[in-house]
Design a protein around this motif. Structure first.
Motif, short mmCIF file in Angstrom:
data_model
loop_
_atom_site.label_atom_id
_atom_site.label_comp_id
_atom_site.label_asym_id
_atom_site.label_seq_id
_atom_site.Cartn_x
_atom_site.Cartn_y
_atom_site.Cartn_z
N TYR A 1 0.83 -1.20 0.00
CA TYR A 1 0.00 0.00 0.00
C TYR A 1 0.87 1.26 0.00
N THR A 2 1.93 1.23 0.82
CA THR A 2 2.81 2.40 0.93
C THR A 2 3.47 2.71 -0.40
N ARG A 3 3.99 1.68 -1.05
CA ARG A 3 4.64 1.89 -2.35
C ARG A 3 3.67 2.48 -3.37
N ARG A 4 2.44 1.98 -3.34
CA ARG A 4 1.44 2.49 -4.28
C ARG A 4 1.10 3.95 -3.98
N GLU A 5 0.93 4.27 -2.70
CA GLU A 5 0.63 5.65 -2.31
C GLU A 5 1.78 6.59 -2.69
N ALA A 6 3.01 6.15 -2.41
CA ALA A 6 4.19 6.98 -2.72
C ALA A 6 4.28 7.22 -4.22
N SER A 7 4.04 6.19 -5.01
CA SER A 7 4.10 6.32 -6.46
C SER A 7 3.03 7.27 -6.97
N GLU A 8 1.80 7.13 -6.49
CA GLU A 8 0.70 7.97 -6.95
C GLU A 8 0.90 9.43 -6.57
N ARG A 9 1.57 9.67 -5.45
CA ARG A 9 1.80 11.03 -4.98
C ARG A 9 3.14 11.60 -5.45
N GLY A 10 3.90 10.80 -6.20
CA GLY A 10 5.19 11.25 -6.67
C GLY A 10 6.18 11.49 -5.54
N PHE A 11 6.10 10.65 -4.52
CA PHE A 11 6.92 10.83 -3.32
C PHE A 11 8.12 9.91 -3.39
N ASP A 12 9.32 10.49 -3.40
CA ASP A 12 10.55 9.71 -3.39
C ASP A 12 10.81 9.24 -1.96
N MET A 13 10.75 7.94 -1.73
CA MET A 13 10.78 7.41 -0.37
C MET A 13 11.51 6.08 -0.35
N ASP A 14 12.41 5.89 0.60
CA ASP A 14 13.05 4.60 0.82
C ASP A 14 12.14 3.77 1.72
N ILE A 15 11.70 2.63 1.25
CA ILE A 15 10.75 1.80 1.99
C ILE A 15 11.43 0.48 2.36
N CYS A 16 11.48 0.21 3.67
CA CYS A 16 12.25 -0.93 4.18
C CYS A 16 11.36 -1.89 4.97
N ASP A 17 11.67 -3.16 4.83
CA ASP A 17 11.01 -4.22 5.59
C ASP A 17 11.81 -4.46 6.86
N GLY A 18 11.19 -4.31 8.02
CA GLY A 18 11.91 -4.54 9.27
C GLY A 18 11.06 -4.18 10.47
N ILE A 19 11.61 -4.44 11.66
CA ILE A 19 10.89 -4.20 12.91
C ILE A 19 11.56 -3.10 13.72
N GLY A 20 10.78 -2.49 14.58
CA GLY A 20 11.29 -1.39 15.40
C GLY A 20 12.31 -1.82 16.43
N GLU A 21 12.26 -3.10 16.83
CA GLU A 21 13.19 -3.58 17.84
C GLU A 21 14.60 -3.78 17.29
N ALA A 22 14.75 -3.84 15.99
CA ALA A 22 16.08 -4.02 15.36
C ALA A 22 16.09 -3.26 14.04
N MET A 23 16.20 -1.96 14.11
CA MET A 23 16.13 -1.14 12.91
C MET A 23 17.41 -1.28 12.08
N PRO A 24 17.27 -1.44 10.77
CA PRO A 24 18.44 -1.66 9.91
C PRO A 24 19.10 -0.35 9.47
N PHE A 25 19.37 0.53 10.44
CA PHE A 25 19.94 1.83 10.13
C PHE A 25 21.12 2.12 11.05
N ALA A 26 22.03 2.94 10.56
CA ALA A 26 23.20 3.31 11.35
C ALA A 26 22.81 4.27 12.48
N ASP A 27 23.68 4.39 13.46
CA ASP A 27 23.49 5.35 14.53
C ASP A 27 23.41 6.77 13.95
N ASP A 28 22.67 7.63 14.63
CA ASP A 28 22.62 9.06 14.28
C ASP A 28 22.23 9.30 12.83
#
Length: 213
Positions: free
Chosen positions: A78-105
Motif C-alpha cells: 500500500y505504501t509503495r502504491r501511495e508513494a508512487s501515486e503522490r510522486g513521493f521519493d521514499m526509501d521503503i524498508c522491511d523490518g521491525i522497530g526492535e532491530a532497525m536496519p539503520f546506522a546510529d545518528d
C-alpha cells in the motif's frame, strides 16, 4: 477438509492490513494526523509506515529524505502504491522497530503513528529510536493507549486479550506518555483526548513530541 491451522495466518496476511487501513484512516484519526505529521523535518524515519496514510500530510519543503520501516509486506505494498501515486521519493524498508536496519545518528525526526501499540517490546523500540536519532533529534508520535478513566480502562483490560488476536497484536492498554517518560525521554509536547464517535475503550489518543534526555 479445509486446513483450519492456516486460518490465523490468512487472517493476519489479508484481513488485518485492510482492517488497519480502515481503522487508522477514520476522520477523527486523520484530523490528529494532520496536526502532527507536518512537524517532521530533515531526514525523517516513519516507523510503521505501512499503509502510506501519512504521506498526504508531510510538508515536503521541510523534508530532506523520507525513509519508511514496517514488517508487513502487504501494508508496504500500500505504501509503495501511495508513494508512487503522490510522486513521493521514499526509501521503503522491511523490518521491525526492535532491530532497525539503520546506522546510529541517521535521522532528525522519527515519526510513529499507531505503531507502539503493536510492537513486541516497547522499551527496545524506544532504545532503537534513541540510537538512530541524530543529536538534537525528535520523536513525533500519535498513538492510542491506556485511558485515564476507570470505566474505559477496565474495558480495555477485559477486551485486550481478544483484541490482540483480531487486530494484529494491537494492545489497548499501553500507557503512551509514561512509556516515553520511563525510558529516558522528555515530552516537549503532549496532547490527549478521546476521539469523537469512537468507543472510549478504543478512542484515547495521545500525540506530541518527545526528545531523549
Amino acid at each position: 477438509m479445509a486446513d483450519l491451522s492456516a486460518m490465523p495466518n490468512l487472517w493476519e496476511k489479508y484481513a488485518v492490513p485492510k482492517l488497519i487501513r480502515v481503522a487508522c484512516s477514520q476522520p477523527a484519526v486523520m484530523k490528529d494526523r494532520s496536526q502532527i505529521v507536518p512537524k517532521a523535518d530533515g531526514d525523517v524515519l516513519e516507523l510503521g509506515c505501512g499503509g502510506g496514510i501519512n504521506l498526504q500530510f508531510y510538508d515536503r519543503s521541510k523534508i530532506t529524505k523520507l525513509t519508511g520501516l514496517d514488517p508487513s509486506a502487504e501494508l508496504l505494498d500500500y505504501t509503495r502504491r501511495e508513494a508512487s501515486e503522490r510522486g513521493f521519493d521514499m526509501d521503503i524498508c522491511d523490518g521491525i522497530g526492535e532491530a532497525m536496519p539503520f546506522a546510529d545518528d541517521s535521522f532528525d525526526t522519527v515519526l510513529t503513528t499507531f505503531t507502539l501499540c503493536s510492537v513486541q517490546d516497547g522499551a527496545q523500540v524506544l532504545s532503537e529510536m534513541r540510537r538512530v536519532l541524530k543529536p538534537g533529534g525528535k520523536i513525533l508520535f500519535l498513538e492510542h493507549g491506556r485511558a485515564p478513566d476507570k470505566g474505559p480502562e477496565k474495558w480495555q483490560r477485559r477486551i485486550e486479550p481478544v483484541w490482540k488476536h483480531i487486530a494484529g497484536g494491537c494492545h489497548l492498554h499501553r500507557p503512551v506518555a509514561k512509556l516515553f517518560e520511563t525510558h529516558g525521554y522528555a515530552l516537549a509536547e503532549n496532547h490527549a483526548h478521546y476521539a469523537p464517535k469512537t468507543p472510549r475503550w478504543l478512542g484515547w489518543m495521545e500525540f506530541g513530541e518527545a526528545r531523549p534526555k
